[in-house]
Scaffold this motif. Structure first.
Motif, PDB file in Angstrom:
ATOM      1  N   LYS A  93       0.844  -1.197   0.000  1.00 18.39           N
ATOM      2  CA  LYS A  93       0.000   0.000   0.000  1.00 18.39           C
ATOM      3  C   LYS A  93       0.882   1.251   0.000  1.00 18.39           C
ATOM      4  CE  LYS A  93      -4.013  -2.201   0.278  1.00 18.39           C
ATOM      5  NZ  LYS A  93      -5.181  -2.058  -0.593  1.00 18.39           N
ATOM      6  N   GLU A 135      -6.002  -0.536   7.343  1.00 17.93           N
ATOM      7  CA  GLU A 135      -6.006  -1.569   6.306  1.00 17.93           C
ATOM      8  C   GLU A 135      -6.155  -2.959   6.907  1.00 17.93           C
ATOM      9  OE1 GLU A 135      -5.681  -0.625   2.930  1.00 17.93           O
ATOM     10  OE2 GLU A 135      -6.350  -2.684   2.616  1.00 17.93           O
ATOM     11  N   ASP A 136      -6.974  -3.761   6.267  1.00 17.68           N
ATOM     12  CA  ASP A 136      -7.099  -5.191   6.561  1.00 17.68           C
ATOM     13  C   ASP A 136      -7.354  -5.470   8.052  1.00 17.68           C
ATOM     14  OD1 ASP A 136      -6.765  -5.458   3.887  1.00 17.68           O
ATOM     15  OD2 ASP A 136      -4.927  -6.618   3.962  1.00 17.68           O
ATOM     16  N   ASP A 161     -10.427  -0.705   3.278  1.00 20.65           N
ATOM     17  CA  ASP A 161     -11.227  -1.884   2.881  1.00 20.65           C
ATOM     18  C   ASP A 161     -12.715  -1.569   2.885  1.00 20.65           C
ATOM     19  OD1 ASP A 161      -9.102  -4.078   2.695  1.00 20.65           O
ATOM     20  OD2 ASP A 161      -8.698  -3.046   4.567  1.00 20.65           O
ATOM     21  N   ASN A 317      -9.364  -1.244  -4.524  1.00 24.17           N
ATOM     22  CA  ASN A 317      -9.255   0.066  -3.882  1.00 24.17           C
ATOM     23  C   ASN A 317      -7.990   0.847  -4.259  1.00 24.17           C
ATOM     24  OD1 ASN A 317      -7.454  -1.326  -2.162  1.00 24.17           O
ATOM     25  ND2 ASN A 317      -9.130  -1.808  -0.748  1.00 24.17           N
TER      26      ASN A 317
HETATM   27 MG   LIG Z   1      -7.257  -4.519   2.197  1.00 21.92          MG
END
Ligand SMILES: [Mg+2]
Ligand SMILES: NC(=O)C1=CN([C@@H]2O[C@H](COP(=O)(O)OP(=O)(O)OC[C@H]3O[C@@H](n4cnc5c(N)ncnc54)[C@H](OP(=O)(O)O)[C@@H]3O)[C@@H](O)[C@H]2O)C=CC1
Ligand SMILES: CC(=O)C(=O)O
Length: 420
Positions: A93, A135-136, A161, A317
């Motif tokens: 990312k 994130e995640d 997300d 995304n």
């Molecule tokens: Mg993600």
């Protein structure tokens, strides 16, 4: 030729371990340079910031820095791998922030016991950055985490997300529905998955014109309906007053399938029961709910998108988070609000309708990309994404009263990435 697995491992291992490094932006060669960069000179910006906290944006890199923060509890569709195993994704990312929007990014993987511990950790370091990209982080904890951090932080906090995925899904679906000749207000939508991505995607689609009662959301226990007593408060918002119980019940006659769940969960038999000209967004990473080659071998009237870079129509995304943060940072927005999200949806949707520059075709390996079933959404390498999304988001931040700076004068140039 080596298989993809070995190529991917080699890519991450060399020339140096990982995918990103830090660069120095000022001269640091001579004693004079060091006297400015470090002691004694560094004391001067410290004193200025102590007197005027906003000067931190003038004298440090805060304003162009986003922290990518995870606890590794929902790493892609791989599950709860924990913080360290999520690091390649978070470095990825950071790479995408830098490559596509010239934003400097640190990946931070947090080990914690309770949700409060995670929230406190992030809130306590937040001021170091211009923005926070969560994130995640798995549902339902992600919802309380994001809400608490938005309340506690003075900088934009954005769970990628949820909202990055929702923005790109909405942009892609608006285009796909138009190509298939379907009305968004009449579309029957099956959403497989009821977590971070699913809930946010469906909420944003409703803001774009989808009717809530035409959505059938499923989790691991089947259709989310009003007679279930095991639903958290987020799933409850999608409890449908229906007798449908299984994916097979729900997908019969559906116009749209959105998969944000796990690999290989949509069979060709079920695909065949969907309405004419269906739209399949099989967005689970790395392995989609159905492989495009299998879907296209099953019927030829569909549009299929995945989250992957190696098929047409990448609904991922990455098309949003670097650029929405570019716009938010450049007007020093306090938050990323719905107005900014809708502006991003419209900018992405619109760009797919424009002719594609040769450099994008070269990067994607395509001879031609024309708005249609195999090109519903721009490619991540399209440099116009940055200028069009960031400018729309910046304007929306100003219009909605959350910007701390005026519209940037350099946005009138074509490529924001070259000039920020
Ligand atoms: Mg993600
Ligand atoms: N293309 C893109 O840009 C993005 C794709 N994704 C993908 O979406 C998926 C989910 O991510 P995220 O929302 O963050 O994760 P979460 O952990 O928050 O949610 C996962 C959801 O999937 C459901 N689920 C898992 N297995 C099944 C199954 N066999 N049948 C029905 N539902 C199932 C879970 O059900 P339950 O609630 O019962 O546990 C849960 O609701 C991942 O594969 C991820 O890669 C995510 C973000 C972006
Ligand atoms: C793309 C992404 O963020 C995910 O699959 O989790």
């Amino acid at each position: 030729m080596k298989d993809l697995r070995q190529q991917a491992l080699d890519y991450h291992a060399s020339p140096t371990p990982g995918k990103i490094a830090i660069a120095i932006t000022t001269p640091a060669e001579t004693s004079r340079d060091l006297a400015l960069a470090y002691s004694p000179g560094v004391a001067e910006p410290c004193r200025e910031i102590a007197q005027n906290p906003d000067d931190v944006y003038k004298y440090t890199s805060k304003g162009n820095t986003v922290a990518v923060i995870s606890n590794g509890s929902a790493v892609l569709g791989l599950g709860n791998l924990g913080p360290m195993a999520s690091k390649p994704v978070m470095e990825g990312k950071a790479l995408l922030f830098k490559r596509f929007a010239n934003i400097d990014s640190f990946d931070i993987e947090v080990k914690h016991k309770t949700t409060d511990e995670f929230i406190n950790t992030v809130a306590n370091i937040a001021d170091s950055f211009g923005g926070i990209n969560l994130e995640d982080i798995k549902a339902p904890e992600c919802f309380a985490i994001e809400k608490a951090l938005i309340e506690r932080c003075k900088i934009p906090v954005f769970h990628d997300d949820q909202h990055g995925t929702a923005i790109v899904t909405a942009a892609g679906l608006i285009n796909a529905l138009e190509i298939q000749g379907k009305d968004i207000a009449q579309a029957k939508i099956v959403c497989l998955g009821a977590g971070a991505a699913a809930i946010a995607c469906m909420e944003l689609l409703i803001k774009c014109g989808v009717q809530r009662e035409k959505i059938y959301m499923l989790d691991t226990k089947g259709v989310i309906h009003t007679r279930r007593d095991d639903l958290n408060e987020y799933k409850k918002l999608f409890a449908n007053n229906t007798d449908k119980r299984t994916l097979s019940d729900a997908i019969d006659g559906a116009d749209v399938f959105v998969g944000v769940s796990g690999p290989n969960l949509l069979s060709p038999e079920l695909l065949n029961t969907m309405a004419d000209k269906p739209i399949i967004f099989a967005c689970s990473n790395p392995d989609p709910e159905i492989k495009p080659e299998l879907a296209l071998a099953t019927r030829d009237d569909l549009i299929i998108a995945t989250g992957r870079s190696d098929y047409p129509n990448q609904v991922n995304n990455v098309l949003c988070f670097p650029f929405i943060f570019r716009g938010a940072l450049d007007v020093r927005a306090r938050v990323i609000n719905d107005e900014m999200k809708i502006a991003a949806v419209n900018a992405i949707s619109q760009l797919a309708r424009e002719s594609v520059p040769a450099e994008v075709l070269a990067a994607s390996g395509d001879d031609e990309l024309v708005f249609g079933r195999e090109y519903i959404i721009p490619k991540p390498m399209d440099p116009r994404l940055c200028s069009s999304i960031a400018s729309a988001v910046a304007q929306a931040a100003i219009d909605s009263g959350v910007a701390g700076l005026p519209y940037p004068s350099n946005y009138h140039n074509s490529l924001i990435t070259e000039i920020t």
